[in-house]
Scaffold this motif. Sequence first.
Motif, PDB file in Angstrom:
ATOM      1  N   GLY A  29       6.998   9.851  -2.490  1.00  0.00           N
ATOM      2  CA  GLY A  29       6.946  10.739  -3.616  1.00  0.00           C
ATOM      3  C   GLY A  29       5.750  10.295  -4.548  1.00  0.00           C
ATOM      4  O   GLY A  29       4.614   9.982  -4.009  1.00  0.00           O
ATOM      5  N   ASP A  30       5.767   9.851  -5.810  1.00  0.00           N
ATOM      6  CA  ASP A  30       4.968   9.524  -6.889  1.00  0.00           C
ATOM      7  C   ASP A  30       4.318   8.256  -6.309  1.00  0.00           C
ATOM      8  O   ASP A  30       3.155   7.920  -6.649  1.00  0.00           O
ATOM      9  CB  ASP A  30       5.404   9.505  -8.268  1.00  0.00           C
ATOM     10  N   THR A  31       5.235   7.274  -5.788  1.00  0.00           N
ATOM     11  CA  THR A  31       4.608   5.892  -5.428  1.00  0.00           C
ATOM     12  C   THR A  31       4.187   6.020  -4.059  1.00  0.00           C
ATOM     13  O   THR A  31       3.955   4.788  -3.544  1.00  0.00           O
ATOM     14  CB  THR A  31       5.633   4.956  -5.890  1.00  0.00           C
ATOM     15  N   GLY A  32       3.788   7.123  -3.435  1.00  0.00           N
ATOM     16  CA  GLY A  32       3.071   7.129  -2.042  1.00  0.00           C
ATOM     17  C   GLY A  32       1.834   6.236  -1.859  1.00  0.00           C
ATOM     18  O   GLY A  32       2.040   5.536  -0.842  1.00  0.00           O
ATOM     19  N   PRO A  33       1.092   6.195  -2.430  1.00  0.00           N
ATOM     20  CA  PRO A  33      -0.315   5.243  -2.581  1.00  0.00           C
ATOM     21  C   PRO A  33       0.389   3.874  -2.155  1.00  0.00           C
ATOM     22  O   PRO A  33      -0.185   3.102  -1.614  1.00  0.00           O
ATOM     23  CB  PRO A  33      -1.044   5.622  -3.507  1.00  0.00           C
ATOM     24  N   GLU A  34       1.145   3.442  -3.088  1.00  0.00           N
ATOM     25  CA  GLU A  34       1.653   2.003  -2.961  1.00  0.00           C
ATOM     26  C   GLU A  34       2.344   1.466  -1.755  1.00  0.00           C
ATOM     27  O   GLU A  34       2.360   0.913  -1.273  1.00  0.00           O
ATOM     28  CB  GLU A  34       2.541   1.811  -4.230  1.00  0.00           C
ATOM     29  N   ILE A  35       3.227   2.681  -1.545  1.00  0.00           N
ATOM     30  CA  ILE A  35       3.996   2.596  -0.131  1.00  0.00           C
ATOM     31  C   ILE A  35       3.073   2.383   1.199  1.00  0.00           C
ATOM     32  O   ILE A  35       3.073   1.543   1.876  1.00  0.00           O
ATOM     33  CB  ILE A  35       4.897   3.765   0.054  1.00  0.00           C
ATOM     34  N   ARG A  36       2.141   3.434   1.156  1.00  0.00           N
ATOM     35  CA  ARG A  36       1.316   3.451   2.034  1.00  0.00           C
ATOM     36  C   ARG A  36       0.367   2.146   2.209  1.00  0.00           C
ATOM     37  O   ARG A  36       0.083   1.533   3.371  1.00  0.00           O
ATOM     38  CB  ARG A  36       0.116   4.745   1.947  1.00  0.00           C
ATOM     39  N   GLN A  37      -0.190   1.870   1.220  1.00  0.00           N
ATOM     40  CA  GLN A  37      -0.860   0.323   1.336  1.00  0.00           C
ATOM     41  C   GLN A  37      -0.170  -0.770   1.719  1.00  0.00           C
ATOM     42  O   GLN A  37      -0.597  -1.583   2.526  1.00  0.00           O
ATOM     43  CB  GLN A  37      -1.434   0.203  -0.109  1.00  0.00           C
ATOM     44  N   ALA A  38       1.214  -0.621   1.446  1.00  0.00           N
ATOM     45  CA  ALA A  38       1.984  -1.784   1.784  1.00  0.00           C
ATOM     46  C   ALA A  38       2.485  -1.822   3.210  1.00  0.00           C
ATOM     47  O   ALA A  38       2.538  -2.638   3.840  1.00  0.00           O
ATOM     48  CB  ALA A  38       3.344  -1.797   0.748  1.00  0.00           C
ATOM     49  N   VAL A  39       2.755  -0.641   3.638  1.00  0.00           N
ATOM     50  CA  VAL A  39       3.238  -0.595   5.155  1.00  0.00           C
ATOM     51  C   VAL A  39       2.244  -0.390   6.262  1.00  0.00           C
ATOM     52  O   VAL A  39       2.254  -0.523   7.285  1.00  0.00           O
ATOM     53  CB  VAL A  39       4.407   0.619   5.095  1.00  0.00           C
ATOM     54  N   GLY A  40       0.970   0.455   5.723  1.00  0.00           N
ATOM     55  CA  GLY A  40      -0.050   0.734   6.641  1.00  0.00           C
ATOM     56  C   GLY A  40       0.388   1.685   7.488  1.00  0.00           C
ATOM     57  O   GLY A  40       1.166   2.724   7.510  1.00  0.00           O
ATOM     58  N   ASP A  41      -0.077   1.775   8.886  1.00  0.00           N
ATOM     59  CA  ASP A  41       0.343   2.351   9.748  1.00  0.00           C
ATOM     60  C   ASP A  41       1.559   1.946  10.604  1.00  0.00           C
ATOM     61  O   ASP A  41       1.879   2.542  11.718  1.00  0.00           O
ATOM     62  CB  ASP A  41      -0.874   2.904  11.020  1.00  0.00           C
ATOM     63  N   GLY A  42       2.231   0.821   9.991  1.00  0.00           N
ATOM     64  CA  GLY A  42       3.324   0.323  10.753  1.00  0.00           C
ATOM     65  C   GLY A  42       3.218  -0.542  12.048  1.00  0.00           C
ATOM     66  O   GLY A  42       4.191  -1.209  12.477  1.00  0.00           O
ATOM     67  N   SER A  43       1.883  -0.957  12.162  1.00  0.00           N
ATOM     68  CA  SER A  43       1.643  -1.694  13.502  1.00  0.00           C
ATOM     69  C   SER A  43       2.082  -3.303  12.960  1.00  0.00           C
ATOM     70  O   SER A  43       2.409  -3.990  14.005  1.00  0.00           O
ATOM     71  CB  SER A  43       0.187  -1.722  13.764  1.00  0.00           C
ATOM     72  N   ALA A  44       2.206  -3.616  11.934  1.00  0.00           N
ATOM     73  CA  ALA A  44       2.358  -4.800  11.506  1.00  0.00           C
ATOM     74  C   ALA A  44       4.169  -5.116  11.748  1.00  0.00           C
ATOM     75  O   ALA A  44       4.455  -6.355  11.829  1.00  0.00           O
ATOM     76  CB  ALA A  44       2.380  -5.159   9.973  1.00  0.00           C
ATOM     77  N   PHE A  45       4.718  -3.908  11.786  1.00  0.00           N
ATOM     78  CA  PHE A  45       6.085  -4.179  11.953  1.00  0.00           C
ATOM     79  C   PHE A  45       6.469  -3.698  13.635  1.00  0.00           C
ATOM     80  O   PHE A  45       7.694  -3.598  13.837  1.00  0.00           O
ATOM     81  CB  PHE A  45       6.919  -3.116  11.106  1.00  0.00           C
ATOM     82  N   GLY A  46       5.638  -3.564  14.380  1.00  0.00           N
ATOM     83  CA  GLY A  46       5.622  -2.968  15.521  1.00  0.00           C
ATOM     84  C   GLY A  46       6.139  -1.492  15.599  1.00  0.00           C
ATOM     85  O   GLY A  46       6.807  -0.909  16.550  1.00  0.00           O
ATOM     86  N   LEU A  47       5.597  -0.703  14.733  1.00  0.00           N
ATOM     87  CA  LEU A  47       5.986   0.704  14.433  1.00  0.00           C
ATOM     88  C   LEU A  47       5.059   1.546  14.437  1.00  0.00           C
ATOM     89  O   LEU A  47       3.775   1.222  14.246  1.00  0.00           O
ATOM     90  CB  LEU A  47       6.763   1.033  13.091  1.00  0.00           C
ATOM     91  N   ASP A  48       5.264   2.872  14.732  1.00  0.00           N
ATOM     92  CA  ASP A  48       4.250   3.938  14.521  1.00  0.00           C
ATOM     93  C   ASP A  48       4.639   4.770  13.171  1.00  0.00           C
ATOM     94  O   ASP A  48       5.657   5.507  13.470  1.00  0.00           O
ATOM     95  CB  ASP A  48       4.203   4.830  15.700  1.00  0.00           C
ATOM     96  N   VAL A  49       3.969   4.789  12.029  1.00  0.00           N
ATOM     97  CA  VAL A  49       4.460   5.502  10.951  1.00  0.00           C
ATOM     98  C   VAL A  49       3.941   6.661  10.664  1.00  0.00           C
ATOM     99  O   VAL A  49       2.543   6.681  10.691  1.00  0.00           O
ATOM    100  CB  VAL A  49       4.448   4.344   9.735  1.00  0.00           C
ATOM    101  N   THR A  50       4.380   7.650  10.501  1.00  0.00           N
ATOM    102  CA  THR A  50       3.933   8.870   9.820  1.00  0.00           C
ATOM    103  C   THR A  50       4.533   9.004   8.200  1.00  0.00           C
ATOM    104  O   THR A  50       5.853   9.017   7.979  1.00  0.00           O
ATOM    105  CB  THR A  50       4.516  10.014  10.728  1.00  0.00           C
ATOM    106  N   TYR A  51       3.719   9.493   7.430  1.00  0.00           N
ATOM    107  CA  TYR A  51       4.073   9.790   6.245  1.00  0.00           C
ATOM    108  C   TYR A  51       4.333  11.217   5.744  1.00  0.00           C
ATOM    109  O   TYR A  51       3.174  11.832   6.230  1.00  0.00           O
ATOM    110  CB  TYR A  51       2.852   9.134   5.307  1.00  0.00           C
ATOM    111  N   ILE A  52       5.436  11.530   5.049  1.00  0.00           N
ATOM    112  CA  ILE A  52       5.699  12.977   4.904  1.00  0.00           C
ATOM    113  C   ILE A  52       5.732  13.214   3.469  1.00  0.00           C
ATOM    114  O   ILE A  52       6.896  12.432   2.720  1.00  0.00           O
ATOM    115  CB  ILE A  52       6.958  13.364   5.693  1.00  0.00           C
ATOM    116  N   PRO A  53       5.015  13.532   2.618  1.00  0.00           N
ATOM    117  CA  PRO A  53       5.159  13.835   1.308  1.00  0.00           C
ATOM    118  C   PRO A  53       6.247  14.738   0.737  1.00  0.00           C
ATOM    119  O   PRO A  53       6.217  15.815   1.352  1.00  0.00           O
ATOM    120  CB  PRO A  53       3.702  14.376   0.776  1.00  0.00           C
ATOM    121  N   GLN A  54       6.846  14.331  -0.227  1.00  0.00           N
ATOM    122  CA  GLN A  54       7.869  14.988  -0.982  1.00  0.00           C
ATOM    123  C   GLN A  54       7.350  15.575  -2.541  1.00  0.00           C
ATOM    124  O   GLN A  54       7.324  14.483  -3.196  1.00  0.00           O
ATOM    125  CB  GLN A  54       9.158  14.476  -0.832  1.00  0.00           C
ATOM    126  N   GLU A  55       7.268  16.816  -2.763  1.00  0.00           N
ATOM    127  CA  GLU A  55       6.609  17.170  -3.976  1.00  0.00           C
ATOM    128  C   GLU A  55       7.410  16.670  -5.182  1.00  0.00           C
ATOM    129  O   GLU A  55       7.132  16.424  -6.436  1.00  0.00           O
ATOM    130  CB  GLU A  55       6.191  18.591  -4.071  1.00  0.00           C
TER     131      GLU A  55
END
Length: 355
Positions: free
Chosen positions: A54-80
């Motif tokens: 949601g509103d903190t999406g940029p902060e979450i994206r910066q922290a998690v990235g594409d998920g590769s650091a966790f062995g994951l493949d992450v897709t972001y889904i915005p909720q208005e």
Amino acid sequence: MKALVLAGGRGTRLRPLTHTSAKQLVPVANKPVLFYGLEAIRDAGITQVGVIVGDTGPEIRQAVGDGSAFGLDVTYIPQEAPLGLAHCVLIAREFLADEPFVMYLGDNFLVDGIRDLVDAFREAEHDAQILLTKVEEPQFYGVAELGPDGEILRLEEKPEHPRSDLAIVGVYTFSPAIHEAVRAIRPSARGELEITDAITWLIANGGRVHSHLVSGYWRDTGRLQDMLECNRIVLEAIEPDIRGIVDGPCEITGRVVIAPGASVENSVIRGPVVIGAHARINGSYIGPYTSIGEGCVVEGAEVEYSIVLGDSTIRGVSGLTYSLIGRNVEVVRAEGVPNANQLMVGDHSRIQVMS
């Protein structure tokens, strides 16, 4: 199987800290709560993860990235807007496709992970499986009433007279049948699409809805006391690991982690304690169940049973306990001001207290 992680909440119960940062990124033992959930998903054998932001999406994206650091493949889904848990399922339809999935609320903390829950769901033929835990005051939670074989008979939200002591934990597993359910329900009185309403619809329409009990420690980290308790639980399990510099007459006892680049001088550290990278502790006492974030400075102070986020300064203050201190905060000694040693402080603040 996929995972849907909800990281879009506003964290009103942790304000003012969450006015400026995502509640899912508040750290426990110097690691964001959200990271524990992502690791639990990975350890359950799931790699495709959709993250609702949601509103903190940029902060979450910066922290998690594409998920590769966790062995994951992450897709972001915005909720208005925060329109409910069932709404999250609704907007994630394309990502989830027709696969079963686990839905994980990003501010939940489970010590033993979710492998048992996911394995049980894979072996069964349920349309939904709800994680439950026994609580002492069920009237403050969503509560499940079970049948003789563990099937869910009824869900109630904060009932005045609970039918059981089994509270709903923020982790669910669903078959694709849930998509019809979330489309069938209408917003509740608070204007949200409730996941409990969708599950109730499944039950009413012949869906197979079952329970699964938490095997270990669980907390919703939405409140100060819950954050500090989670911090305590994690610190109980750490192993001593001193990689920083310890200089002068220091007393270090118990399970203490001092990260590389950190320094401890002329101080007493009684574990369990974690001190982050490049932190500086000088002439101070750090007591049990305390996490000091990276880049912090603690001088001539006493701190215990607290969480201090990165790049904060505590100087000349004694008796600081049961506190959650945000990033870039300055807590210093001041004369002529009444003592105020229990703090929950937002980011970029400056607080004066009596020592």
